[in-house]
Scaffold this motif. Sequence first.
Motif, mmCIF file in Angstrom:
data_model
loop_
_atom_site.group_PDB
_atom_site.id
_atom_site.type_symbol
_atom_site.label_atom_id
_atom_site.label_comp_id
_atom_site.label_asym_id
_atom_site.label_seq_id
_atom_site.Cartn_x
_atom_site.Cartn_y
_atom_site.Cartn_z
ATOM 1 N N UNK A 49 0.840 -1.205 0.000
ATOM 2 C CA UNK A 49 0.000 0.000 0.000
ATOM 3 C C UNK A 49 0.870 1.248 0.000
ATOM 4 N N UNK A 50 0.455 2.240 -0.760
ATOM 5 C CA UNK A 50 1.123 3.542 -0.722
ATOM 6 C C UNK A 50 0.038 4.611 -0.719
ATOM 7 N N UNK A 51 0.429 5.833 -0.413
ATOM 8 C CA UNK A 51 -0.565 6.905 -0.430
ATOM 9 C C UNK A 51 -1.128 7.067 -1.841
ATOM 10 N N UNK A 52 -0.230 6.960 -2.829
ATOM 11 C CA UNK A 52 -0.680 7.108 -4.227
ATOM 12 C C UNK A 52 -1.659 6.002 -4.591
ATOM 13 N N UNK A 53 -1.359 4.757 -4.196
ATOM 14 C CA UNK A 53 -2.268 3.659 -4.574
ATOM 15 C C UNK A 53 -3.634 3.815 -3.911
ATOM 16 N N UNK A 54 -3.662 4.288 -2.666
ATOM 17 C CA UNK A 54 -4.960 4.525 -2.012
ATOM 18 C C UNK A 54 -5.727 5.643 -2.711
ATOM 19 N N UNK A 55 -5.012 6.721 -3.029
ATOM 20 C CA UNK A 55 -5.658 7.871 -3.682
ATOM 21 C C UNK A 55 -6.234 7.458 -5.037
ATOM 22 N N UNK A 56 -5.466 6.646 -5.764
ATOM 23 C CA UNK A 56 -5.919 6.192 -7.088
ATOM 24 C C UNK A 56 -7.156 5.294 -6.946
ATOM 25 N N UNK A 57 -7.120 4.381 -5.975
ATOM 26 C CA UNK A 57 -8.268 3.473 -5.791
ATOM 27 C C UNK A 57 -9.532 4.253 -5.415
ATOM 28 N N UNK A 58 -9.384 5.194 -4.494
ATOM 29 C CA UNK A 58 -10.552 6.003 -4.091
ATOM 30 C C UNK A 58 -11.066 6.807 -5.285
#
Length: 335
Positions: A49-58
Amino acid sequence: RGCKLVGCGSAVPALSVSNDDLAKIVDTSDEWISVRTGIHNRRVLSGRDSLTSLAVEAGRKALEMADVDPDDLDLVLLCTSTPEDLFGGAPQVQRVLGCRKTPLAYDITAACSGFVLGLISAACHIRGGGFHNVLVIGADGLSRFVDWTDRGSCILFGDAAGAVVVQACNSEEDGLLSFDLHSDGEGGRHLNAVMKENKTDDMLGSNGSVFDFPSQGSSYSCIQMNGKEVFRFAVRCVPQSIESALEKAGLTASSIDWLLLHQANQRIIDAVATRLEFPQERVISNLANYGNTSAASIPLALDEAVRGGKVKPGHTIATAGFGAGLTWGSAIVRW
Ligand code: ACO
């Protein structure tokens, strides 16, 4: 020209950390944390998990709900205080989302008020700048800046991302009814994570002045917080801000369907709701499961409430963010 919310989404890291887990690393207990904050669990960035991957998923989930193609976005706003690049994370989110025709993506840094500021900025771009579709993502990874030996603060925070799509519409359909925004640098000393200048060497400039430079670059201190002062600030300023936004919209608390505050502490949420005379059943809260996720907390709670069938089309929501800076602000929106 109006603007309305047409989709939402959220994402949390896989790793779940309970109060009992925290009691293994600091002198605390599930009972103390539950009673003082209402928090039972939080999600923490780790592994893939990364901040970018969470932001992209959301963001992707919000676009799907809105039925908007990534290429049809005019702007991506990443509201975060913890970007994975000091120069800003929004263009990378834009790239991974595949928004090849989107002209602009940038970050907004305002801690736990970031999402409300992002929402208002999106509305301004739509109303004044001719944009049609704006993706607003609130995402923070405060676990990376928490002092895990400080029991007064490490128990509060979690990581997450939440997003909404804001779309242009005619003025009769306008979904942003009013807003109210503030900042106060004087109070900033009560909650911050300041840059540490690791001065290790110096150089004489050509004009004779000495330039101290860090040989390894600079870094940031862990989150430093005076919990009592932050609590007092929130309970004093947030009701005033919501009352001001309600007045601008010509509404009263009794005509609003939901109160959705930044999820910092259940006692803050309860105190603000009591002050505004919002009954418990019209207050949205999910911080028991996620803790304080900073800029992500409002869109994360909104997404759960929408997908869970609580918030329905046409419902009005009074929302407010507050936190470091100090910054705070509220918005009255129609879903
Ligand atoms: N476990 C057990 N005991 C604890 C813990 C803990 N995790 N933390 C503090 N204590 C102890 C203290 O040492 C103190 O002990 P003492 O009386 O022997 O000195 C006692 O509990 C009371 O501590 P207080 O700090 O007075 O506790 P308080 O009731 O104020 O609760 C809290 C602390 C939960 C941090 C509260 O002040 C709060 O939530 N404030 C708001 C913080 C916040 O929301 N910050 C984020 C803003 S958003 C952003 O922008 C990032």
